[in-house]
Design a protein around this motif. Structure first.
Motif, PDB file in Angstrom:
ATOM      1  N   ALA A  43      -0.467   9.363  -3.142  1.00 22.35           N
ATOM      2  CA  ALA A  43       0.747   9.038  -3.899  1.00 22.35           C
ATOM      3  C   ALA A  43       1.962   9.343  -3.034  1.00 22.35           C
ATOM      4  O   ALA A  43       1.924  10.251  -2.191  1.00 22.35           O
ATOM      5  CB  ALA A  43       0.809   9.844  -5.188  1.00 22.35           C
ATOM      6  N   GLU A  61       6.431   8.661  -8.927  1.00 18.16           N
ATOM      7  CA  GLU A  61       5.387   8.520  -7.922  1.00 18.16           C
ATOM      8  C   GLU A  61       4.737   7.148  -8.007  1.00 18.16           C
ATOM      9  O   GLU A  61       4.707   6.527  -9.067  1.00 18.16           O
ATOM     10  CB  GLU A  61       4.324   9.599  -8.104  1.00 18.16           C
ATOM     11  CG  GLU A  61       4.818  10.980  -7.772  1.00 18.16           C
ATOM     12  CD  GLU A  61       3.725  12.029  -7.869  1.00 18.16           C
ATOM     13  OE1 GLU A  61       2.671  11.759  -8.485  1.00 18.16           O
ATOM     14  OE2 GLU A  61       3.930  13.115  -7.321  1.00 18.16           O
ATOM     15  N   THR A  63       1.151   5.056  -6.491  1.00 18.24           N
ATOM     16  CA  THR A  63      -0.136   5.151  -5.812  1.00 18.24           C
ATOM     17  C   THR A  63      -0.157   4.186  -4.630  1.00 18.24           C
ATOM     18  O   THR A  63       0.246   3.032  -4.761  1.00 18.24           O
ATOM     19  CB  THR A  63      -1.284   4.792  -6.780  1.00 18.24           C
ATOM     20  OG1 THR A  63      -1.203   5.646  -7.914  1.00 18.24           O
ATOM     21  CG2 THR A  63      -2.633   4.961  -6.121  1.00 18.24           C
ATOM     22  N   GLN A  81       0.505  -0.829  -1.790  1.00 20.27           N
ATOM     23  CA  GLN A  81       0.644  -0.301  -3.136  1.00 20.27           C
ATOM     24  C   GLN A  81      -0.694  -0.460  -3.867  1.00 20.27           C
ATOM     25  O   GLN A  81      -1.343  -1.489  -3.759  1.00 20.27           O
ATOM     26  CB  GLN A  81       1.732  -1.061  -3.889  1.00 20.27           C
ATOM     27  CG  GLN A  81       1.959  -0.555  -5.291  1.00 20.27           C
ATOM     28  CD  GLN A  81       3.068  -1.324  -5.997  1.00 20.27           C
ATOM     29  OE1 GLN A  81       3.772  -2.116  -5.392  1.00 20.27           O
ATOM     30  NE2 GLN A  81       3.208  -1.093  -7.280  1.00 20.27           N
ATOM     31  N   ARG A  83      -4.697   0.883  -5.211  1.00 21.81           N
ATOM     32  CA  ARG A  83      -5.904   1.602  -4.829  1.00 21.81           C
ATOM     33  C   ARG A  83      -6.942   0.705  -4.146  1.00 21.81           C
ATOM     34  O   ARG A  83      -8.125   1.001  -4.157  1.00 21.81           O
ATOM     35  CB  ARG A  83      -6.527   2.213  -6.082  1.00 21.81           C
ATOM     36  CG  ARG A  83      -5.583   3.097  -6.856  1.00 21.81           C
ATOM     37  CD  ARG A  83      -6.073   3.457  -8.242  1.00 21.81           C
ATOM     38  NE  ARG A  83      -7.024   4.515  -8.402  1.00 21.81           N
ATOM     39  CZ  ARG A  83      -6.930   5.765  -7.979  1.00 21.81           C
ATOM     40  NH1 ARG A  83      -5.914   6.128  -7.272  1.00 21.81           N
ATOM     41  NH2 ARG A  83      -7.849   6.654  -8.222  1.00 21.81           N
TER      42      ARG A  83
END
Length: 144
Positions: A43, A61, A63, A81, A83
């Motif tokens: 993050a 924040e 991820t 940006q 996951r």
């Protein structure tokens, strides 16, 4: 050298913002490469500025996933940006390829289509917003 850094920042931004599926479709097979930093999720703190130029404040924040690779002596890095580890790895490999002899081919086969699609998306969004634009006007009163 600053000009080269600006160009690199430009293609890295295109790769980071590209839809993962579209990037994978344009570059389905990755060449052999060494992993310097395996894709990892973390993050970062996003900062904002009041009015774009005023005092900084922490917005929140976000991820991100980052990855670093080495390919034919060039190091490629990516920070995207979300996951999606595959997207980060693919973007890092493409960054490394853009620093070598395959740059013209990668630009034509991957970056130009991604840039064109991003431009078309921005244009469509702007046209949709323009269709809802309301013009306001003020009528002056005679007493003033």
């Amino acid at each position: 050298m600053a000009h080269g850094n600006e160009m690199r920042a430009s293609w890295m931004a295109v790769l980071a913002k590209a839809p993962s599926g579209r990037l994978a479709a344009l570059m389905p097979d990755l060449p052999a490469h060494d992993i310097l930093r395996a894709p990892e999720i973390g993050a970062i703190m996003v900062e904002g500025r009041i009015g774009g130029t005023g005092a900084r404040f922490n917005l929140g924040e976000m991820t991100v996933t980052r990855c670093s690779v080495r390919l034919d002596g060039a190091e490629g890095h990516a920070c995207i940006q979300g996951r999606d580890k595959d997207h980060a790895r693919r973007a890092a490999v493409l960054d490394a390829l853009m620093q070598g002899g395959a740059a013209a081919r990668i630009r034509a086969e991957v970056l130009d289509p991604l840039t064109g699609a991003a431009t078309a998306t921005r244009r469509a969004r702007a046209e949709k917003a323009a269709a809802t634009k309301v013009e306001f006007f003020t009528m002056m009163r005679g007493e003033d």
